[in-house]
Write a protein that holds these residues in place. Structure first.
Motif, mmCIF file in Angstrom:
data_model
loop_
_atom_site.group_PDB
_atom_site.id
_atom_site.type_symbol
_atom_site.label_atom_id
_atom_site.label_comp_id
_atom_site.label_asym_id
_atom_site.label_seq_id
_atom_site.Cartn_x
_atom_site.Cartn_y
_atom_site.Cartn_z
ATOM 1 N N VAL A 113 -5.498 2.315 -14.769
ATOM 2 C CA VAL A 113 -6.162 1.161 -14.174
ATOM 3 C C VAL A 113 -6.650 1.529 -12.782
ATOM 4 C CG1 VAL A 113 -4.848 -0.551 -15.476
ATOM 5 C CG2 VAL A 113 -3.988 0.240 -13.273
ATOM 6 N N GLY A 114 -7.716 0.874 -12.380
ATOM 7 C CA GLY A 114 -8.220 1.040 -11.020
ATOM 8 C C GLY A 114 -8.043 -0.224 -10.213
ATOM 9 N N ASP A 115 -7.347 -1.189 -10.760
ATOM 10 C CA ASP A 115 -7.108 -2.464 -10.096
ATOM 11 C C ASP A 115 -5.728 -2.933 -10.544
ATOM 12 O OD1 ASP A 115 -7.704 -4.521 -8.431
ATOM 13 O OD2 ASP A 115 -8.958 -5.621 -9.834
ATOM 14 N N LEU B 76 -3.184 -6.422 -15.422
ATOM 15 C CA LEU B 76 -3.379 -5.643 -16.648
ATOM 16 C C LEU B 76 -2.073 -5.006 -17.110
ATOM 17 C CD1 LEU B 76 -6.795 -3.944 -15.860
ATOM 18 C CD2 LEU B 76 -6.327 -5.451 -17.796
ATOM 19 N N ILE B 77 -1.343 -4.423 -16.176
ATOM 20 C CA ILE B 77 -0.079 -3.776 -16.522
ATOM 21 C C ILE B 77 0.998 -4.819 -16.797
ATOM 22 C CG2 ILE B 77 1.733 -2.236 -15.668
ATOM 23 C CD1 ILE B 77 -0.899 -0.879 -16.518
ATOM 24 N N ASP C 268 -2.062 4.011 -11.744
ATOM 25 C CA ASP C 268 -2.985 3.352 -10.828
ATOM 26 C C ASP C 268 -3.723 4.427 -10.038
ATOM 27 O OD1 ASP C 268 -4.282 1.840 -8.923
ATOM 28 O OD2 ASP C 268 -2.486 1.537 -7.704
ATOM 29 N N ILE C 269 -5.026 4.602 -10.299
ATOM 30 C CA ILE C 269 -5.739 5.682 -9.631
ATOM 31 C C ILE C 269 -6.224 5.289 -8.240
ATOM 32 C CG2 ILE C 269 -6.380 6.913 -11.713
ATOM 33 C CD1 ILE C 269 -9.135 5.639 -11.561
#
Length: 765
Positions: free
Chosen positions: A513-515, A519-520, A529-530
């Motif tokens: 995920v990038g946000d 979501l998680i 988390d990038i």
């Protein structure tokens, strides 16, 4: 005028006679009043949220679910982990808040129902703040009763009833209090510190040491909730020590130092332990959030740019509230600060005014380092707004008190500042704030204000008018914030929660995920988390996120293949070529209509494809017996080899996928850094046999003409000329035997006009 004064005084005595029978019940009535105001405010925002979401609990910020992620991990026996199995993470903005939320999770508040527990925590915290902050009025009432008579003291107790409605009158503050973030809970810890401060203030000499320790413990709770609270703790200690300084002077430094140490050491201990834990578990002294959000940690900004960023953030934090959140008419945004400053104009309230304003200044001064201060409805500034509202209520009550007059000198200064604030607020649109009026004119305005406020009836009229205009011009903002709260909560539900539930059915191994957040939490799957807040063991994803996507991909390359995400759940507009290069298909799309808070129109779920990772780890040059390598843009490899790039003038990360020189049917991926003309990079390579010639292999993919001098141990050993190429280029450099030591330092100096892009360096013997 004398007749007006006489009528006003008679009216005041009549009101006092009517209210005096109720003074014996004022404490119980205030508790009831504070509870009613708290519940009405909460019901306003949560009620509209549930209306927008058709009865489902959500939150107006995805970041709320980051807290929920940590809380669930804590309840499952994995504290300080964003996702179970990822290891220690410093990415949460509050250390204590997830533990409080974890209690709710253990009590059965699972899924989105954890937001109900967050609402309960927020309501209890806000109620506690209103009870604790009344101490400003009660202690002032006690002093006034002694010095000025019982009527004045009684008035302060009555005036305290202004605090709850005024505290909850600004929509943006209420938005943050009920958002599910830690703002309300942080203010609750501040309320504990305030109670401890009052107890220390009232202590006899024999009790001061113990009560100073209690203030210190409360301060530890403050910084354990928000590290920026260090300034708040410092303000408590300094103001608590001030009477000792006045009483004993600097010759009595021992009791002053003892009080400051007791009040501050527990907070310092918490900060030191957090820093040591961060270093031990992640290799970074700073928390992930500080690495990602603070311009001071950005290696590509100059010192001037960092200072400009700080000044911009500070101005934004101040004027966004003054001109937008406080009013729909910027010219009257000064009303609340002026009422708050009135606490400094009266001897009876001055010390408390200094405490509140010092905490406001220190909080804004610290949060201005955070580049996120201008996002998320300015929630980072809201503790300062809450303290300003408390100061405004206290200042208003002091102004309408009949038997005291404000300091003329102070009112002149405050009036001059108010005139200048009006000038700033009425500047042309899209121009920087600056003083527009001559100071002579501003001082004349201050003198007029001081003369006006020397008369009690006029003070009362001005305060009543200020509160009236504040309410009239805040009401549209309040309605807008209520709508924004409900719509934002619906957006988060419609996009993140729905996508997370879909992922729960898919049951992927790990979700990139990038946000990070809902979501998680909703998918109940492990994540990566990038951006870097979530963390993954000791890999520095937060710092890689600052350096750019190539650095992040180099870290994913280090993950075991079985641990890498098999699904990407991202905004494609955020991440450039990531979904194009590293996914095989689109699995689902989750758009959001009427978006006011989400980072993009749609979350897209991709099936991940990492087969290119690792393809660039070996040189294609026919070298044998490799001794060491530095994988440029891989932060772990760079740290191991003491790599230094020309910050901030170069070193930007880059990456390419080009045909494999060994087999043109295959592709090769690698990340690197750009070294602009006139700059150089430095690193060391190890494990060499001294006195034996070595071969250096340099990989690049030139897109410009560059001339690179290769220096080994400070001596020039070769020059490399690069011209634009459509493929990977690997160049060998012979290192003479007399230059080779067990550890050899290198410098690549780009003396050409174009960028030199360094992707990988190996050394063989």
């Amino acid at each position: 005028m004398a007749r007006i004064l006489d009528r006003a005084q008679r009216a005041f005595r009549r009101v006092s006679r009517v209210l005096s029978p109720l003074l014996g019940y004022d404490r119980a009535l205030y508790v009831l009043w504070a509870a009613v105001c708290t519940l009405l405010s909460a019901r306003t925002f949560y009620g509209y949220m549930l209306k927008q979401t058709s009865g489902e609990w959500s939150a107006p910020l995805d970041d709320v679910f980051i807290h929920f992620d940590y809380a669930r991990s804590t309840a499952e026996g994995h504290p300080f982990e964003w996702a179970t199995g990822n290891g220690y993470s410093s990415g949460n903005t509050s250390l204590s808040y997830p533990f409080v939320l974890a209690l709710g999770y253990l009590f059965g508040f699972h899924g989105e129902r954890l937001m109900i527990w967050a609402a309960i925590v927020a309501a209890v915290s806000v109620f506690g703040v209103l009870l604790a902050a009344r101490g400003f009025f009660l202690r002032n009432a006690a002093r006034a009763s002694t010095a000025l008579g019982g009527a004045t003291g009684a008035w302060m107790r009555i005036a305290s009833f202004l605090l709850p409605p005024l505290f909850l009158a600004i929509g943006s503050l209420d938005w943050s209090l009920w958002s599910g973030m830690e703002v309300a809970f942080f203010l609750g810890t501040w309320a504990c510190g305030l109670v401890a401060f009052f107890d220390l203030d009232a202590a006899e000499n024999a009790q001061r040491a113990r009560r100073a320790w209690l203030l210190g413990l409360a301060g530890a709770g403050i910084v354990f909730t928000r590290p920026e609270g260090a300034g708040t703790v410092a303000a408590f200690g300094l103001v608590a020590a001030w009477p000792l300084l006045l009483r004993h002077g600097w010759r009595g430094w021992k009791p002053i130092a003892g009080l400051l140490l007791r009040a501050g050491l527990p907070a310092v201990f918490i900060l030191v332990v957090q820093t040591v834990a961060n270093r031990y578990f992640t290799g970074e002294y700073s928390a992930n959030g500080a690495i990602v959000k603070l311009a001071a940690n950005n290696p590509f900004l100059t010192r001037t740019e960092k200072i400009n960023d700080y000044v911009f953030n500070l101005n934004y934090a101040i004027f966004r509230n003054l001109e937008y959140h406080f009013t729909d008419l910027p010219a009257i945004g000064f009303l609340l600060p002026t009422l708050g400053l009135a606490t400094l104009a009266f001897r009876e309230t001055r010390r408390y005014g200094v405490l509140i304003w010092l905490q406001i200044a220190l909080w804004l001064g610290l949060t201005a380092f955070n580049g996120q201060v201008r996002w998320q409805n300015e929630r980072y500034t809201m503790p300062a707004v809450a303290w300003l509202l408390i100061a405004a209520a206290l200042g208003a009550s002091a102004l309408v008190r009949r038997r005291t007059k404000p300091s003329a000198l102070f009112m002149i200064v405050a009036g001059a500042l108010a005139v200048q604030t009006i000038g700033i607020a009425t500047r042309a649109a899209n121009t920087n704030p600056e003083f527009r009026f001559a100071w002579v004119l501003a001082l004349l305005g201050g003198i007029a204000l001081a003369a006006l406020f020397s008369l009690w009836p006029l003070r009362v009229a001005c305060v009543a008018a200020a509160l009236f205009f504040f309410q009239v011009h805040q009401e549209p903002n309040y309605r807008g914030q209520k709508w924004f709260f409900g719509r934002a909560s619906r957006n988060i539900r419609d996009q993140h929660l729905v996508a997370g539930r879909w992922l729960a059915h898919l049951k992927p191994r790990r979700v990139l995920v990038g946000d990070a957040g809902a979501l998680i939490y909703a998918s109940q799957r492990p994540g990566l988390d990038i951006i870097g807040l979530g963390g993954y063991h000791a890999l520095p994803f937060a710092r890689a996120g600052v350096h750019g996507l190539p650095a992040t991909l180099e870290l994913i390359e280090r993950m075991p293949a079985t641990e890498r995400p098999d699904v990407l759940a991202i905004y494609p507009t955020w991440w450039g070529v990531l979904p194009t290069w590293f996914s095989s298909e689109v699995l689902a799309r989750f758009p959001v209509e009427g978006n006011v808070i989400c980072g993009g129109y749609e979350d897209v779920i991709y099936r991940a494809d990492w087969h290119l990772l690792g393809t660039g780890n070996r040189p294609r040059h026919a070298a044998t017996n490799l001794r060491d390598e530095i994988d440029v843009a891989d932060l772990v490899s760079e740290t191991e080899h003491r790599y230094v790039f020309p910050s901030p003038a170069g070193g930007w990360t880059d990456m390419k996928i080009l045909s494999d020189p060994a087999d043109t049917r295959l592709d090769l991926f690698d990340g690197g850094r750009r070294i602009s003309g006139g700059n150089s990079e430095r690193f060391v390579l190890r494990h060499l046999t001294p006195g034996k010639a070595a071969t250096l292999i340099v990989r690049s993919a030139p897109d410009a003409t560059s001339h690179v001098l290769v220096r080994a141990a400070g001596a020039d050993v070769a020059a490399l000329d690069f011209t634009p190429s459509e493929g990977w280029v690997e160049t060998a450099v012979e290192i003479p035997a007399d230059k080779v030591t067990e550890e050899l330092s290198f410098e690549f100096a780009n003396t050409g006009s174009g960028d030199f892009v360094d992707y990988h360096v190996w050394i063989a013997q």
